[in-house]
Write an enzyme that holds these catalytic residues in place. Structure first.
Site, short mmCIF file in Angstrom:
data_model
loop_
_atom_site.label_atom_id
_atom_site.label_comp_id
_atom_site.label_asym_id
_atom_site.label_seq_id
_atom_site.Cartn_x
_atom_site.Cartn_y
_atom_site.Cartn_z
N HIS A 100 4.72 -2.27 58.35
CA HIS A 100 4.93 -1.57 57.09
C HIS A 100 5.79 -2.42 56.18
O HIS A 100 6.76 -3.04 56.61
CB HIS A 100 5.58 -0.20 57.31
CG HIS A 100 6.79 -0.24 58.18
ND1 HIS A 100 6.71 -0.35 59.56
CD2 HIS A 100 8.10 -0.21 57.89
CE1 HIS A 100 7.92 -0.37 60.07
NE2 HIS A 100 8.80 -0.30 59.09
N HIS A 102 8.42 -2.34 53.14
CA HIS A 102 9.35 -1.46 52.42
C HIS A 102 9.36 -1.86 50.94
O HIS A 102 9.48 -3.04 50.61
CB HIS A 102 10.78 -1.66 52.95
CG HIS A 102 11.00 -1.19 54.35
ND1 HIS A 102 11.63 0.01 54.65
CD2 HIS A 102 10.72 -1.76 55.54
CE1 HIS A 102 11.72 0.14 55.96
NE2 HIS A 102 11.17 -0.93 56.54
P1 5GP Z 1 11.70 -0.19 60.13
O1 5GP Z 1 13.15 -0.10 60.53
O2 5GP Z 1 10.76 -0.09 61.31
O3 5GP Z 1 11.41 -1.37 59.25
O4 5GP Z 1 11.45 1.04 59.19
C1 5GP Z 1 11.00 2.28 59.65
C2 5GP Z 1 11.22 3.26 58.53
O5 5GP Z 1 10.43 4.39 58.76
C3 5GP Z 1 12.67 3.73 58.39
O6 5GP Z 1 13.18 3.38 57.12
C4 5GP Z 1 12.58 5.23 58.60
O7 5GP Z 1 13.43 5.95 57.75
C5 5GP Z 1 11.12 5.53 58.33
N1 5GP Z 1 10.58 6.63 59.11
C6 5GP Z 1 10.70 6.80 60.45
N2 5GP Z 1 10.05 7.93 60.83
C7 5GP Z 1 9.49 8.45 59.71
C8 5GP Z 1 8.70 9.62 59.46
O8 5GP Z 1 8.37 10.40 60.37
N3 5GP Z 1 8.32 9.84 58.17
C9 5GP Z 1 8.66 9.00 57.16
N4 5GP Z 1 8.23 9.31 55.93
N5 5GP Z 1 9.42 7.89 57.35
C10 5GP Z 1 9.83 7.62 58.61
#
Ligand code: 5GP
Ligand code: ZN
Length: 137
Positions: A100, A102
């Protein structure tokens, strides 16, 4: 699609999310725990864990959607800047192993300082360049 993947579940509509946009290949929704208001995640509809797995054409589609959405999100929330980022591996802060991007709206003085840099020691920068260069041989 992976059964245990929360983002696959969001794409399938099994878990609610605030969808911003979708097209044939990508899906964008608000991060539930935003760094700033409007923080958005852009994911491919097909499951790939991270940058190491995702094919070039799918990565290009992710970034196409990122570039389409970033100025619109910036305008909508009145942001003054945008950070774009992809975390890969636990050590780099990856929590969800469905790649993903951001899109993070930024505001002057929002308190999220840029990463702190550390200087190289004498000669170290050329050593690092060389060991990275070895990976291309
Ligand atoms: P990472 O740390 O893997 O780059 O980012 C994962 C992101 O996914 C985090 O910013 C977290 O807040 C978001 N996230 C995790 N679970 C969910 C969810 O169930 N719904 C949404 N909308 N965001 C999520
Ligand atoms: Zn997934």
């Amino acid at each position: 699609m992976e059964n245990s993947c929360i983002f696959c579940s969001i794409i399938k509509g099994e878990i609610p999310a605030q969808k911003i946009f979708e097209d044939e290949d990508t899906f964008a929704f608000l991060d539930v725990h935003p760094i700033n208001r409007g923080h958005t995640l852009v994911v491919p509809k097909i499951h790939y864990a991270n940058i190491y797995e995702v094919p070039d054409d799918v990565l290009a589609k992710i970034m196409h959607t990122v570039r389409f959405l970033a100025p619109k999100i910036k305008q909508a929330v009145g942001a003054e800047g945008i950070n774009i980022g992809i975390n890969n591996d636990k050590a780099a802060g990856q929590l969800v192993f469905h790649i993903h991007a951001h899109i993070i709206p930024r505001f002057e003085g929002d308190g999220h300082a840029h990463w702190h840099g550390n200087p190289y020691q004498d000669g170290e920068i050329t050593t690092i360049r060389d060991i990275i260069g070895q990976e291309f041989k």
